[in-house]
Design an enzyme around this catalytic site. Sequence first.
Site, PDB file in Angstrom:
ATOM      1  N   GLY A  10       1.248  -4.882  -0.806  1.00  0.00           N
ATOM      2  CA  GLY A  10       1.503  -3.448  -1.006  1.00  0.00           C
ATOM      3  C   GLY A  10       2.758  -3.220  -1.830  1.00  0.00           C
ATOM      4  O   GLY A  10       3.404  -4.182  -2.279  1.00  0.00           O
ATOM      5  N   PHE A  11       3.097  -1.960  -1.999  1.00  0.00           N
ATOM      6  CA  PHE A  11       4.281  -1.595  -2.805  1.00  0.00           C
ATOM      7  C   PHE A  11       5.554  -2.211  -2.215  1.00  0.00           C
ATOM      8  O   PHE A  11       6.193  -3.076  -2.833  1.00  0.00           O
ATOM      9  CB  PHE A  11       4.338  -0.061  -2.886  1.00  0.00           C
ATOM     10  CG  PHE A  11       5.674   0.512  -3.236  1.00  0.00           C
ATOM     11  CD1 PHE A  11       6.401   0.038  -4.320  1.00  0.00           C
ATOM     12  CD2 PHE A  11       6.211   1.572  -2.480  1.00  0.00           C
ATOM     13  CE1 PHE A  11       7.649   0.586  -4.643  1.00  0.00           C
ATOM     14  CE2 PHE A  11       7.438   2.125  -2.795  1.00  0.00           C
ATOM     15  CZ  PHE A  11       8.163   1.627  -3.873  1.00  0.00           C
ATOM     16  N   ASP A  31      -2.630  -9.407   3.799  1.00  0.00           N
ATOM     17  CA  ASP A  31      -2.993  -8.038   3.421  1.00  0.00           C
ATOM     18  C   ASP A  31      -4.512  -7.884   3.535  1.00  0.00           C
ATOM     19  O   ASP A  31      -5.259  -8.809   3.208  1.00  0.00           O
ATOM     20  CB  ASP A  31      -2.543  -7.751   1.985  1.00  0.00           C
ATOM     21  CG  ASP A  31      -2.291  -6.274   1.738  1.00  0.00           C
ATOM     22  OD1 ASP A  31      -1.146  -5.907   1.439  1.00  0.00           O
ATOM     23  OD2 ASP A  31      -3.259  -5.477   1.859  1.00  0.00           O
ATOM     24  N   GLY A  36      -3.422  -2.132  -0.504  1.00  0.00           N
ATOM     25  CA  GLY A  36      -2.631  -3.096  -1.281  1.00  0.00           C
ATOM     26  C   GLY A  36      -3.438  -3.598  -2.472  1.00  0.00           C
ATOM     27  O   GLY A  36      -4.639  -3.330  -2.579  1.00  0.00           O
ATOM     28  N   SER A  75       0.177  -0.875   6.418  1.00  0.00           N
ATOM     29  CA  SER A  75      -0.352   0.452   6.780  1.00  0.00           C
ATOM     30  C   SER A  75      -0.566   1.277   5.525  1.00  0.00           C
ATOM     31  O   SER A  75       0.235   1.191   4.590  1.00  0.00           O
ATOM     32  CB  SER A  75       0.625   1.221   7.679  1.00  0.00           C
ATOM     33  OG  SER A  75       0.096   2.506   7.991  1.00  0.00           O
ATOM     34  N   ASN A  99      -0.923  -6.915  17.659  1.00  0.00           N
ATOM     35  CA  ASN A  99      -1.325  -8.270  17.248  1.00  0.00           C
ATOM     36  C   ASN A  99      -0.167  -9.022  16.594  1.00  0.00           C
ATOM     37  O   ASN A  99       0.033 -10.213  16.841  1.00  0.00           O
ATOM     38  CB  ASN A  99      -2.503  -8.212  16.268  1.00  0.00           C
ATOM     39  CG  ASN A  99      -3.824  -7.965  16.985  1.00  0.00           C
ATOM     40  OD1 ASN A  99      -3.924  -8.140  18.204  1.00  0.00           O
ATOM     41  ND2 ASN A  99      -4.831  -7.558  16.235  1.00  0.00           N
ATOM     42  N   TYR A 145      -0.903   9.159  11.110  1.00  0.00           N
ATOM     43  CA  TYR A 145       0.177   8.255  10.680  1.00  0.00           C
ATOM     44  C   TYR A 145       1.386   8.381  11.602  1.00  0.00           C
ATOM     45  O   TYR A 145       1.916   7.388  12.101  1.00  0.00           O
ATOM     46  CB  TYR A 145       0.558   8.616   9.248  1.00  0.00           C
ATOM     47  CG  TYR A 145       1.558   7.683   8.585  1.00  0.00           C
ATOM     48  CD1 TYR A 145       1.328   6.307   8.516  1.00  0.00           C
ATOM     49  CD2 TYR A 145       2.714   8.197   7.990  1.00  0.00           C
ATOM     50  CE1 TYR A 145       2.244   5.464   7.880  1.00  0.00           C
ATOM     51  CE2 TYR A 145       3.617   7.359   7.348  1.00  0.00           C
ATOM     52  CZ  TYR A 145       3.384   5.993   7.287  1.00  0.00           C
ATOM     53  OH  TYR A 145       4.281   5.169   6.655  1.00  0.00           O
ATOM     54  N   THR A 175      10.505   6.405  -0.562  1.00  0.00           N
ATOM     55  CA  THR A 175      10.934   5.283  -1.391  1.00  0.00           C
ATOM     56  C   THR A 175      10.053   5.221  -2.631  1.00  0.00           C
ATOM     57  O   THR A 175       8.853   5.493  -2.550  1.00  0.00           O
ATOM     58  CB  THR A 175      10.809   3.969  -0.579  1.00  0.00           C
ATOM     59  OG1 THR A 175      11.582   4.120   0.626  1.00  0.00           O
ATOM     60  CG2 THR A 175      11.322   2.771  -1.355  1.00  0.00           C
TER      61      THR A 175
END
Length: 314
Positions: A10-11, A31, A36, A75, A99, A145, A175
Site C-alpha cells: 500500500g501507500f 498484502d 494495495g 486496511s 490474527n 472504518y 498523510t
Amino acid sequence: MRVLITGGAGFVGSHLCDRFLAEGHQVIAVDSLLTGNLRNIAHLTNNPNFTFLHQDITQTLQIAGDLDAVLNFASPASPIDYLKYPIETLRVGSVGTENTLKLALEKNARYLLASTSEIYGDPLEHPQRETYAGNVDIVGPRAVYDEAKRYAEAVTLAYHRAYQLKTHIVRIFNTYGPRMRLDDGRVVPNFIDQALKGIALTVYGNGQQTRSFQYVDDLVEGVYRLLFSDYSEPVNIGNPHELTIIQFAEVINELTDNPAGIVYKPDLRIKGDPQTRRPDIGRAREILNWEPKVPLAEGLQKTIQYFQQLSEPT
Ligand code: UDP
C-alpha cells in the site's frame, strides 16, 4: 531484525518497507492487493532482504521463521475505498488485527498498529489530543472504518495487558506523498490530478472544513521511533499545519500554475465529513522527540512530480 509489514504494497506500507530495508533489516510484506498495488514494491523485487507474500490477514497467516516486529498497516484507508469495501474494512480491522496480534505473540515480536485520526470522528475538541474520546457517528457510513480502528486499538491494548505483548499504536493524520492511488478519491490525488489536467479543483461542501497534511517521510520517521520506544498508549503522528480545503486548493493551483480555479460540489460521496482536524503532537514530541520536518510545498512538489511521471507514457 526480521520485520513483517501488513499492507506492505500500500501507500504507507511500501514506504515503511523502504525504510526498514534501508536500515539493514529483513522485510516481509504481506498484502491482499485489495487496495494495495504491486507497482509500489516493484523496485524491491530483486532485493535479497525483501519478500512479498500475497495473503489476506483476515485468513490465517502463514509466516515461516522468526519475527522481531509486526507492523499492521493493512486496511482500506480512503473514504471511497472503505465505502466500497465496508465488510472487508470491518473484518481487516477486527479479525485481521487479532490474527496479526496472535502472530506477534507466537513469534515473541513487538507489535505496532496503524490507527487513525478518524477515531476522533467529527471532533468537538480542537486540536485533538490522544486523551479525547472522539465524536464518532457509530451508525454513519464512515463507522465501518472508525469503529474497526477503535476496536483494533482496544484489542491491541488487551493483548498488551493480558499477555504483556510489547504493543504500540500510531494514530495517523492525513498523510500524502508518492504512491497514493490516483483514483483513491482523496483530496490530494483528486486535486493534483485535476490541476495537472488544467481543470477546476472540486471542493466539496463550502470548503471551510479543515485538514492538516503531513508528508509520508515524516510519518515513517514517527512510526520508526515509536516501534523502538517503550510506549504503549496511542500516539498522534501528523502535521499540525492546518488549512481549509479552499486554502489547500489554492496551494495546489499555485504549485501547478493551474489557472482553472475551484468549483464547488455538494459532497455526495459521504455524510459525516469531519469539519475540523488537527493533531496535538505534544505526546510525540515528548515521548519520541519527533516533529514533522517537511514543509507542505516541498512535499507537494515531490507528490506532483510522482503523479506527472505516472501519466507519462512508458
Ligand atoms: N475533498 C474535496 N474534494 C475532493 C476530495 C475531498 O473537497 O475532490 C474534501 C473532503 O470533503 C474532506 C477533505 O477534502 O473534507 C479530505 O478528504 P479526504 O477524502 O482526502 O480524506 P479524509 O480526511 O476525509 O479522510
